[in-house]
Design a protein around this motif. Structure first.
Motif, mmCIF file in Angstrom:
data_model
loop_
_atom_site.group_PDB
_atom_site.id
_atom_site.type_symbol
_atom_site.label_atom_id
_atom_site.label_comp_id
_atom_site.label_asym_id
_atom_site.label_seq_id
_atom_site.Cartn_x
_atom_site.Cartn_y
_atom_site.Cartn_z
ATOM 1 N N LYS A 2 0.751 -1.264 -0.093
ATOM 2 C CA LYS A 2 0.127 0.136 -0.083
ATOM 3 C C LYS A 2 1.058 1.180 -0.134
ATOM 4 O O LYS A 2 2.125 1.134 0.550
ATOM 5 N N PRO A 3 0.459 2.228 -0.673
ATOM 6 C CA PRO A 3 1.093 3.560 -0.585
ATOM 7 C C PRO A 3 1.655 4.014 0.712
ATOM 8 O O PRO A 3 2.865 4.492 1.029
ATOM 9 N N TYR A 6 4.957 2.755 1.900
ATOM 10 C CA TYR A 6 5.892 3.406 0.979
ATOM 11 C C TYR A 6 6.244 4.668 1.706
ATOM 12 O O TYR A 6 7.303 4.991 1.791
ATOM 13 N N TYR A 42 6.038 5.480 -3.349
ATOM 14 C CA TYR A 42 4.885 6.063 -2.913
ATOM 15 C C TYR A 42 4.103 6.681 -3.982
ATOM 16 O O TYR A 42 2.974 6.607 -4.142
ATOM 17 N N TYR A 44 4.282 6.371 -7.241
ATOM 18 C CA TYR A 44 3.927 5.507 -8.195
ATOM 19 C C TYR A 44 2.657 4.510 -7.859
ATOM 20 O O TYR A 44 1.675 4.231 -8.492
ATOM 21 N N SER A 45 2.834 4.018 -6.513
ATOM 22 C CA SER A 45 1.723 3.073 -6.094
ATOM 23 C C SER A 45 0.417 3.899 -5.801
ATOM 24 O O SER A 45 -0.699 3.348 -5.685
ATOM 25 N N SER A 46 0.586 5.348 -5.604
ATOM 26 C CA SER A 46 -0.735 6.259 -5.362
ATOM 27 C C SER A 46 -1.297 6.504 -6.595
ATOM 28 O O SER A 46 -2.549 6.436 -6.731
ATOM 29 N N LYS A 48 -0.400 5.080 -9.778
ATOM 30 C CA LYS A 48 -0.242 3.957 -10.964
ATOM 31 C C LYS A 48 0.535 4.648 -12.052
ATOM 32 O O LYS A 48 -0.009 3.975 -13.219
#
Length: 229
Positions: A2-3, A6, A42, A44-46, A48
């Motif tokens: 999950k963001p 990170y 963080y 990129y995961s938030s 995409k």
């Protein structure tokens, strides 16, 4: 992952960087890429999505900071050039925000931003005056000071133009960069004591954290521009 995880890892990396740098500056260099990787993870995961502007900002500022801490006088030009690349990357990032239709600006709204910009101008002029004779490239130093003022003014303009609740972070970005510059020059040319180095490293981490978080906020808000109108 999950963001938020990170994000926590990036913050922990920043804290480790600050603590390790207290023991030996060079040891902190090894942790700089670590918090950059976690901050970008963080983002990129938030979202995409990848963001070249964010990468350029982080890498150029990271290189500038390493040169700065190694030997500012020896690498003065390199520090200023990479610093300018980082600032222009932020300007590129700000461009879509500034293109969005502005809210109506009243006289009452102008007071705090104007006072902030005037105070920043005073600090920058004082910084230039105090260290002008010490720096090896005076013209580049002046250009850097002017660019710092313009950046601070733009960061103050964004919350004035748009009512997004995330725009307070531009004040943090500008203030952290200003503190970073002031403490950096004081540490190298005037007062090389641990507390000044600590303030410098804290400002660096605040700057990176606020900028990365704001990149995510703006990406999300631009997909729904009513937050900015």
């Amino acid at each position: 992952m999950k963001p938020i995880k990170y994000w926590y890892l990036a913050i922990v990396s920043c804290l480790c960087y600050i603590l390790v740098s207290e023991l030996k500056i060079e040891w902190g260099f090894y942790l700089k890429p670590v918090y950059f990787i976690f901050f970008y993870a963080y983002y990129y995961s938030s979202t995409k999505k990848h963001n070249i502007t964010l990468i350029v900002f982080h890498l150029s500022s990271l290189i500038a900071e390493i040169f700065f801490l190694l030997d500012l006088n020896l690498f003065f030009d390199e520090v200023l050039y990479f610093y300018m690349i980082a600032v222009f990357a932020m300007f590129l990032f700000f461009a879509p925000i500034l293109k969005i239709r502005s809210q109506k600006i009243t006289k009452e709204m102008l007071l705090e931003p104007v006072l902030g910009v005037l105070f920043a101008a005073y600090l920058i002029i004082h910084l230039l005056a105090v260290f002008y004779e010490s720096v090896p490239n005076k013209s580049l130093f002046l250009i850097g000071g002017i660019l710092l003022f313009i950046f601070t003014a733009v960061c103050s303009l964004i919350p004035l133009r748009h009512r997004s609740p995330h725009n307070y972070k531009t004040y943090i970005i500008a203030a952290a960069l200003l503190i970073e510059c002031i403490t950096g020059f004081i540490h190298y040319y005037s007062l090389s004591i641990p507390i000044i180095l600590s303030l410098l490293n804290i400002a660096i981490c605040f700057h990176k954290a606020a900028a990365t978080s704001y990149f995510v906020d703006v990406h999300n808000a631009l997909n729904d521009q009513k937050d900015y109108i």
